[in-house]
Design a protein around this motif. Sequence first.
Motif, mmCIF file in Angstrom:
data_model
loop_
_atom_site.group_PDB
_atom_site.id
_atom_site.type_symbol
_atom_site.label_atom_id
_atom_site.label_comp_id
_atom_site.label_asym_id
_atom_site.label_seq_id
_atom_site.Cartn_x
_atom_site.Cartn_y
_atom_site.Cartn_z
ATOM 1 N N PRO A 96 0.813 -1.214 0.000
ATOM 2 C CA PRO A 96 0.000 0.000 0.000
ATOM 3 C C PRO A 96 0.849 1.268 0.000
ATOM 4 O O PRO A 96 1.871 1.350 0.702
ATOM 5 C CB PRO A 96 -0.804 -0.124 1.310
ATOM 6 C CG PRO A 96 -0.755 -1.573 1.670
ATOM 7 C CD PRO A 96 0.571 -2.058 1.175
ATOM 8 N N GLU A 97 0.397 2.243 -0.769
ATOM 9 C CA GLU A 97 1.086 3.541 -0.791
ATOM 10 C C GLU A 97 1.168 4.108 0.626
ATOM 11 O O GLU A 97 2.157 4.736 0.994
ATOM 12 C CB GLU A 97 0.316 4.535 -1.685
ATOM 13 C CG GLU A 97 0.175 4.116 -3.146
ATOM 14 C CD GLU A 97 1.430 4.361 -3.961
ATOM 15 O OE1 GLU A 97 2.351 5.005 -3.445
ATOM 16 O OE2 GLU A 97 1.480 3.887 -5.119
ATOM 17 N N ALA A 98 0.113 3.872 1.415
ATOM 18 C CA ALA A 98 0.079 4.434 2.777
ATOM 19 C C ALA A 98 1.207 3.867 3.621
ATOM 20 O O ALA A 98 1.816 4.574 4.434
ATOM 21 C CB ALA A 98 -1.273 4.135 3.427
ATOM 22 N N GLU A 167 -11.741 -1.559 -5.094
ATOM 23 C CA GLU A 167 -11.862 -0.265 -4.402
ATOM 24 C C GLU A 167 -12.447 -0.420 -2.994
ATOM 25 O O GLU A 167 -12.178 0.384 -2.112
ATOM 26 C CB GLU A 167 -12.733 0.687 -5.229
ATOM 27 C CG GLU A 167 -11.933 1.296 -6.369
ATOM 28 C CD GLU A 167 -12.809 1.866 -7.469
ATOM 29 O OE1 GLU A 167 -14.005 2.120 -7.217
ATOM 30 O OE2 GLU A 167 -12.297 2.036 -8.598
ATOM 31 N N ALA A 170 -9.251 -2.890 -1.014
ATOM 32 C CA ALA A 170 -7.890 -2.354 -0.826
ATOM 33 C C ALA A 170 -7.759 -1.473 0.425
ATOM 34 O O ALA A 170 -6.821 -1.657 1.212
ATOM 35 C CB ALA A 170 -7.440 -1.608 -2.083
ATOM 36 N N PRO A 171 -8.675 -0.527 0.664
ATOM 37 C CA PRO A 171 -8.470 0.328 1.839
ATOM 38 C C PRO A 171 -8.617 -0.417 3.171
ATOM 39 O O PRO A 171 -8.203 0.091 4.211
ATOM 40 C CB PRO A 171 -9.600 1.380 1.712
ATOM 41 C CG PRO A 171 -10.129 1.252 0.329
ATOM 42 C CD PRO A 171 -9.853 -0.136 -0.123
ATOM 43 N N SER A 172 -9.186 -1.632 3.136
ATOM 44 C CA SER A 172 -9.374 -2.363 4.398
ATOM 45 C C SER A 172 -8.139 -3.180 4.791
ATOM 46 O O SER A 172 -8.080 -3.730 5.880
ATOM 47 C CB SER A 172 -10.582 -3.302 4.284
ATOM 48 O OG SER A 172 -10.251 -4.420 3.463
ATOM 49 N N THR A 175 -6.386 -2.145 7.993
ATOM 50 C CA THR A 175 -7.266 -1.904 9.150
ATOM 51 C C THR A 175 -7.591 -3.263 9.771
ATOM 52 O O THR A 175 -7.341 -4.299 9.146
ATOM 53 C CB THR A 175 -8.599 -1.249 8.732
ATOM 54 O OG1 THR A 175 -9.374 -2.224 8.008
ATOM 55 C CG2 THR A 175 -8.383 -0.026 7.842
ATOM 56 N N ASN A 247 -3.614 -1.714 -4.153
ATOM 57 C CA ASN A 247 -3.815 -0.253 -4.163
ATOM 58 C C ASN A 247 -5.087 0.165 -4.899
ATOM 59 O O ASN A 247 -5.178 1.289 -5.427
ATOM 60 C CB ASN A 247 -2.593 0.457 -4.743
ATOM 61 C CG ASN A 247 -1.473 0.559 -3.710
ATOM 62 O OD1 ASN A 247 -1.649 1.175 -2.658
ATOM 63 N ND2 ASN A 247 -0.356 -0.085 -3.964
ATOM 64 N N GLY A 248 -6.051 -0.753 -4.978
ATOM 65 C CA GLY A 248 -7.332 -0.442 -5.608
ATOM 66 C C GLY A 248 -7.298 -0.487 -7.133
ATOM 67 O O GLY A 248 -8.323 -0.343 -7.772
#
Length: 549
Positions: A96-98, A167, A170-172, A175, A247-248
């Motif tokens: 991930p970029e984050a 989408e 990926a952000p999960s 978390t 990364n989505g």
Amino acid sequence: MRSPGVSPSPSDVDRQGGRYVEEMSATATPRPHYDVVVVGGGHNGLVSAAYLARAGLTVLVLERLGHTGGAAVSAPAFSGHDVRLSRYSYLVSLMPEALMADLDLDIRLTSRSTASYTPTLRDGEPGGLLVQRPERGKTRRSFRRLCGDDEYAAWQAFYTEVSGVAEVVAPSLLTPLPTERDVRERVDAQIWQDLVERPLGEAVERRFADDTVRGVVATDALIGTFASMHDPSLVQNRCFLYHLIGNGTGEWRVPVGGMGSVTDALAAAAARAGAEIITGAGVSAIRTGADGAEVTWHSRNGEHTVAASYVLAGVAPWVLRILLGEPEDPATKPVGAQLKINLLLDRLPRLRSGIDPTTAFAGTLHLAEDYSELERAYAEAAAGAVPSRLPGEVYCHSLSDPSILGADAAEGRHTLTYFGLHTPATLFEADPAGAKALAVERALASLDEHLVEPIASCLSRDAEGNPCLEAKIPQDIEADLAMPGGHIFHGDLEWPWAPTRARLDTPAQQWGVQTGLDRVLLCGSGARRGGAVSGIAGHNAAHAVLASR
Ligand SMILES: Cc1cc2nc3c(=O)[nH]c(=O)nc-3n(C[C@H](O)[C@H](O)[C@H](O)COP(=O)(O)OP(=O)(O)OC[C@H]3O[C@@H](n4cnc5c(N)ncnc54)[C@H](O)[C@@H]3O)c2cc1C
């Protein structure tokens, strides 16, 4: 010994305030107790170490090899040549970029201008299917020529729907685990059924008519995963999902400087934050107690033991069980199924289809990967034979990033990476050398079919005059990296969410890194959401530790 460039030099890191110990020396005395000991200095272990040391914990990383990185390394594979190949893993999508921003990582990932090229021979006529990145007019025309506009419309519709899933998922990944229900509620019902509930082969056969197009779609389900597209376990669906969610976007990018540069950046980040890293330290035992564990390792200087409040296992779960004192269990040992070949070429070969080799080899070039060929190869391998037509794919790193060539760049050389499917470790048990030679021969034959000149005529020679070709079967991967069975993900991939009724009582369960022992957590590829070069497992294990304290 440490391979130059694979890990940060001790002096560099010392200057930045950390402590990097290249193999244990008499002066490098570890503390008697650490907040966290990380077993295995693969890229995930380094991510954990970096996060935890930055949070102020005392961290020791123990790595059995003479360098960090595990399967994410660059190496000079051919004597007499400067080139530093990504010896095992070679492309990055899932990091991930984050995470890269969090750890201030000096990592450059560059896009490939070609997503894939699939050479074809229909009625003896050479042709091919080109998919650009991003897709433009040539992609549309390529589909039109090979199989018509409808197939391209089906392709675009499918990948648009898959992006919808990516989408959401990926952000999960950084978390605590969402439940399956959480994710399902946010995703279109049809694509959910196609990707998550039914064997992926059903969707591929329903949505696409052309054997080549079906095969291009299917390969993402089979990289490092030995299964039929109709396998009821759905392991192929999970593999597909991981290949499409990074990364989505699911884009696979080239690490500039090779995979070693990713590990270099992570090792530097960990050491800069104060983590101690000892290479040449093979852990032989982990003994757990009420409030922590003791970890024993062997180095050139003998046996050492330290205590830790938490142990993070960057090694495969199967290896961890042995370190915890359980007997080796062949029945649960993972089985890897890939053939990796690294080649150095004096020149890129020309293709019979007439496409510019710098376009064709810049992306993933599919070989013997029509859908029917994939299924046939699976059936042959499952019956115990090296597939008669070996499915696989090649790609040229140096077209996107010539920096790995060193002085060889001036000579016009190029690297080629081949990743073969459906070659399970079991095929090589009876006659490793013979079966390996046969698999390599078939891999090269699948490429030669589409070339004007045989690939052997393009191979560079090493200092001893041998062709620059290095092949690794699963047994080699296990011997090199202690990945059990040579399985590239440490074991079959799991869904990147928790089953709806899963127990999520502890931080370890919430982050998907539990082992059943309170003070021992998974931080490697074998954790839920751990597969591939992503650092996600390392991040998640670190957060589980921080949440437990
Ligand atoms: C041939 C190949 C190609 C691949 N291609 C890609 C790709 O292109 N892109 C991608 O994203 N992924 C790819 N993968 C998968 C990816 O490389 C792995 O999923 C990833 O490297 C796992 O990282 P890790 O840190 O969890 O574990 P590893 O990389 O396995 O690191 C574990 C570390 O633990 C060490 N260790 C083991 N036992 C002990 C012990 N007893 N004591 C101390 N240390 C120990 C090992 O030496 C190793 O350094 C590929 C893998 C292979 C093998």
